[in-house]
Design an enzyme around this catalytic site. Structure first.
Site, PDB file in Angstrom:
ATOM      1  CD  GLU A 205      47.035  10.729 -17.092  1.00 14.38           C
ATOM      2  OE1 GLU A 205      47.985  10.385 -17.816  1.00 14.38           O
ATOM      3  OE2 GLU A 205      46.022  11.314 -17.529  1.00 14.38           O
TER       4      GLU A 205
ATOM      5  CG  HIS B 159      68.394   6.071  -6.770  1.00 16.65           C
ATOM      6  ND1 HIS B 159      68.433   7.188  -5.962  1.00 16.65           N
ATOM      7  CD2 HIS B 159      69.050   5.093  -6.090  1.00 16.65           C
ATOM      8  CE1 HIS B 159      69.099   6.902  -4.842  1.00 16.65           C
ATOM      9  NE2 HIS B 159      69.467   5.636  -4.891  1.00 16.65           N
TER      10      HIS B 159
ATOM     11  CE  LYS C 201      47.958   8.859 -25.713  1.00 16.43           C
ATOM     12  NZ  LYS C 201      47.683  10.315 -25.607  1.00 16.43           N
TER      13      LYS C 201
ATOM     14  CB  SER D 154      43.496  10.852 -27.810  1.00 17.77           C
ATOM     15  OG  SER D 154      43.732  12.052 -28.505  1.00 17.77           O
TER      16      SER D 154
END
Length: 462
Positions: free
Chosen positions: A291, A157, A284, A278
């Site tokens: 992804e 969970h 970043k 980025s």
């Protein structure tokens, strides 16, 4: 208006817009080498059965091989006027060998021809994908061997549950990939059946030998029913189903890598070779590979759904709708191959586990609570009673801002007299993991055996 060469039945040429709409050459050119291979076998069969002469077959085969060479050298680039790859090849063949080229299509329809080409293509792609899966598994095993005694929090969970050997966690994905490898092998069996000789739908009046062409093309058998042979796309749907499951597994791993790379987890460090930055935030480092894999997963699912919907209402036998199977199949193949390659590189070269952070993570929670209950149960306390007792202990510790390891022996004994000094060893993260030595468990001994078994499994099946 564009004049068609495929029939004198029509008096008027095809409207140019309809010709473009009807044509598949822009994508079924992917099948050209398989079309040539199938045509070579068909020509040899025609000579083998006496339908054409040996000399004619030799001319056809030589012409087909010349087209193969021209295509590989970039000299054969048919356009929209060819309609599809099959007409393109036949037209060029006739240019090379003359009227004998027109005999190639004897006892064959585009319906059984395209079915044969697609199967030749797909069995080749399945073999390549299975090889990629083995490479992916090998990288997982290499990582697992490095991290048998590295601990990582295990979750249910998405809540801390019990600590695990990191190798055990990685081996879970090995097993998923193993099922993928086996599943594709099973699909291969149903791909590797020849429809060639089914004709348009009813077979042919010529004395062909379907088993001969099947043997030449290394098929395991032939379709027993000509209607089924030209209209079946179960094999393509099965492949995309298996491909979707590969993407399920890659996407699950991708999601974990994305979480692990976040500041909140910080379990891994992404290397520059497999991450991007980025355009506005200079600090970043983005996990683009996982992804993209996660995003492309839905693309493969979509192709599976498209084929299922395509087939659900088709009457026997061949229908033009079936032209729509190829772009879905081709893109599904390319997407799975690209994602497997990218994830294999990412695991092998693009990330590094932060072992110090992982060690901290498994020491800062209550994921050893079950081991306290097991400790009591091993000393005769009924497990459910022990479970309830430990729940109260955790509640008390949370209120006091303590962990279980922070309790004194006196505090332990106040909770239950069965506790002794060895409770501290029993709840130490390394011992918590090592103690789970049941078959298939995360205990270090079991994990080492699992890695050895996995190595043997790969070697035996290669």
């Amino acid at each position: 208006m564009q004049q068609q060469t495929w029939s004198q039945r029509f008096e008027l040429a095809l409207n140019p817009a309809i010709a473009r709409f009807n044509a598949s050459i822009s994508f079924d050119i992917e099948l050209i080498e398989y079309d040539l291979t199938g045509s070579v076998a068909h020509a040899k069969m025609l000579a083998h059965t006496g339908i054409i002469s040996t000399t004619e077959a030799e001319q056809l085969v030589a012409g087909l091989e010349q087209i193969r060479q021209e295509y590989q050298q970039g000299q054969f680039t048919p356009g929209i006027e060819a309609e599809d790859v099959h007409f393109a090849v036949e037209r060029r063949l006739t240019e090379i060998v003359g009227d004998v080229g027109k005999k190639l299509h004897t006892a064959r329809s585009r319906n059984d021809q395209v079915g044969t080409d697609t199967r030749l293509y797909l069995r080749d792609q399945i073999t390549q994908i299975r090889t990629q899966l083995r490479e992916f598994q090998s990288v997982l095993l290499n990582l697992a061997e490095q991290h048998i005694e590295t601990l990582i929090p295990g979750y249910t969970h998405l809540q801390r549950a019990q600590p695990l050997s990191l190798a055990h966690h990685l081996l879970a994905y090995f097993q998923m990939a193993q099922r993928d490898w086996e599943r594709l092998g099973d699909v291969y069996k149903r791909v590797n059946i020849s429809p060639l000789g089914s004709g348009a739908l009813a077979g042919t009046t010529f004395p062909i030998d379907r088993h001969y062409t099947a043997q030449l093309l290394n098929f395991d058998g032939v379709y027993a029913n000509s209607l089924d042979g030209v209209s079946d796309r179960d094999f393509a749907i099965e492949f995309l189903s298996a491909a979707s499951l590969i993407m399920v597994h890659l996407s699950r791993l991708s999601e974990e890598v994305i979480l692990w790379a976040s500041e909140e987890f910080s379990f891994i460090k992404l290397k520059d070779s497999c991450a991007t930055g980025s355009s506005i935030m200079p600090q970043k480092k983005n996990p683009d590979v996982p992804e993209l894999v996660r995003g492309k997963t839905g693309r493969v699912y979509g192709h599976l759904q498209a084929l299922l919907v395509l087939m659900k209402g088709l009457p026997l036998a061949y229908n033009k709708d079936l032209q729509e199977d190829k772009e879905a199949l081709f893109d599904g193949v390319k997407t799975v191959k690209a994602c497997l390659e990218a994830m294999t590189i990412l695991l092998d070269q693009g990330l590094e586990f932060r072992t110090n952070r992982l060690a901290e993570a498994v020491a800062e929670d209550f994921s050893n609570a079950t081991d306290v209950a097991d400790y009591l149960a091993a000393r005769g306390v009924p497990f459910r009673e022990a479970y309830n007792l430990v729940g109260k202990v955790v509640k008390t510790c949370v209120a006091a801002g303590k962990l279980l390891k922070d309790l004194s022996l006196e505090e332990w004994k106040e909770l239950h007299p069965a506790f002794e000094e060895d409770i501290y060893q029993a709840i130490a993260p390394q011992q918590v993991v090592a103690a789970r030595n049941s078959y298939g468990g995360t205990g270090f001994e079991q994990v080492s055996r699992a890695i050895q078994a996995a190595r043997s499994q790969i070697s035996a099946a290669s």
